[in-house]
Write an enzyme that holds these catalytic residues in place. Sequence first.
Site, mmCIF file in Angstrom:
data_model
loop_
_atom_site.group_PDB
_atom_site.id
_atom_site.type_symbol
_atom_site.label_atom_id
_atom_site.label_comp_id
_atom_site.label_asym_id
_atom_site.label_seq_id
_atom_site.Cartn_x
_atom_site.Cartn_y
_atom_site.Cartn_z
ATOM 1 N N HIS A 104 10.504 -8.944 4.206
ATOM 2 C CA HIS A 104 9.808 -8.937 2.921
ATOM 3 C C HIS A 104 10.586 -7.974 2.019
ATOM 4 O O HIS A 104 11.152 -6.987 2.502
ATOM 5 C CB HIS A 104 8.387 -8.412 3.168
ATOM 6 N N LYS A 133 -4.668 -6.521 3.469
ATOM 7 C CA LYS A 133 -4.373 -7.661 4.348
ATOM 8 C C LYS A 133 -5.199 -7.595 5.637
ATOM 9 O O LYS A 133 -5.182 -8.532 6.425
ATOM 10 C CB LYS A 133 -2.884 -7.691 4.702
#
Lengths: 444, 159
Positions: free
Chosen positions: A152, A255
């Site tokens: 990421h 998350k």
Amino acid sequence: MTTTATVRPDDASATALSTTELAAVRADFPLLERTVRGGKPLVYLDSAATSQKPQVVLDAEVDFYEQRNAAVHRGAHQLAEEATEAFEQARAAVAAFVGADEAEIVWQPGATAAINVVAYAFSNATLGRGGDAAERFRLAPGDEIVVTEAEHHANLVPWQELCARTGAVLRWIPVSDDGRLDLTNLDALVTERTRVLAFGHVSNVTGAVAPVATLVAAARRVGALTVLDACQSVPNMPVDLHELGVDFAAFSGHKMLGPTGVGALYGRRELLEAMPPTVTGGSMVEVVTMESTTYAPPPQRFEAGTQMVAQAVGMGCAAQYLDELGMEGVARHETELAAEMLKIADIPGVRVIGPLGADGAGEEISRLAVVSFVVDGVHAHDVGQVLDDKGIAVRVGHHCAQPLHRRFGVAATARASASVYTTVEEVVAFREALAGVRAFFGAE
Amino acid sequence: MSTLEQMYQQVILDHAKRPVGHGLVDLAGSHGHLAGESHQVNPTCGDEVTLRVDVTPEGTVAGVSWEGQGCSISQASVSVMTSLVKGADLAEVARLDGLFHDLMSSRGKGLDDDDAEDALGDATAFTGVSQYPARIKCALLGWAALKDSLARSGALATS
């Protein structure tokens, strides 16, 4: 806590979550009851971007503001004591959840900020800050930082920038055609010159679980520090950071069923103690004179300014919620959903970017229910739009991983991802809707 | 017609499949023509377009060519725009650009102005897109490239 779902971790034959348990879990998430696009039930398959929140987490934040709100770690009044206690209990809950000690968990606004704290600590140490203790964080031209092609941007760009500031060289572990890390040349990549090995635990694109033990061993052999991006693993599988043996880890609250605006940096105690601060100001100091300042021990050294207390309390509550649910069961649920999602590979014209099976590098859990894909002749945005019209929420784009997309020769993919509240029925609805996409666009 | 069908009008799907002006052509830049090129990216989704424009000394768009990748909305929009502005003078291009931006801000209602909709022609097919805030930027990508390439050509300064 309203959930009654418990899964015995020792019962290997247990299904992930029973229908009754799953129904109880779903009832904890108010948002899942809403409809979208003209009354269609919401099928939320974008939990890898951000998860929904159970009522207990929402209540924990409200309760903090209604009953305990005060500045933490200062003030002699009762509210200040209660706020501090709630804040520190949340830290303890998060620490216990990931197998860390309390003093090893630093609150951060998110995982991106957490990784930047480590990168800038290297930078500051290289400039001479932190004294002799910070020697381990000092970089010189010729030193190398190793990441992976699957990262990421949050675990890539801070390291590129650190290299640009210090003259260190960035290298990376490539990705195989199946979406897993290609460790063929690991020994040539991780060498005596390597100072940092930073990698994601679970790819937010391919869902592949990295072989942490192999990578940690490679780093240890050469004395490099490891930095684990645990954003996708912590919400969906058991994670014990002491057992994994990484030096640093970062994960976000939002998350893992918690609020936005809060995340955690994990650092092994001796490393946090040796590391110079990055963001400086109030609350992170010992003695301040007009000439100079001495700094508080960790974790406070890395928590300058007023903290996101209510969000931290919410994240602590989310950790407890997941812990009570049982992460072994959550992981089995994920594995089951991953298998259901991967059946999209049988739809003509659909190509999955990532491993199709559980053929991992010896990892007990080798992939999670994060499945990115392309549809021949139809752009990912258009795929997402047709799914959205049926109430199915997926992510489209590059998912903050442009190099990985470039590796597979695509600019964008669509991605379905699951969480504890996702059902097989939802995945089936997704598959059926996806099967009609090419016909809608007249793709041949 | 569902809102999804309103967005993906047949004219849009046709343009996405058989785009007009696709394939970059060498810039003229001779006989007093002005030429400009622009590369625009939508960083959130990776859509991109490279567009070249060729303007006559009299200030008329002689040609537009482009390459790009992206969703059907972004690609069809560049295509429709290319057909629309070819042969138009710079004042007309500026007017069309303004009208198309107005259309994209209309939240699916259209412009309620027959002259304006006549001028936009096939581009009115994008009315349905304006109901989806996340997709408006897709439809505007090509228009941004046109505006920027005209500015780079120097044609706007001389007109």
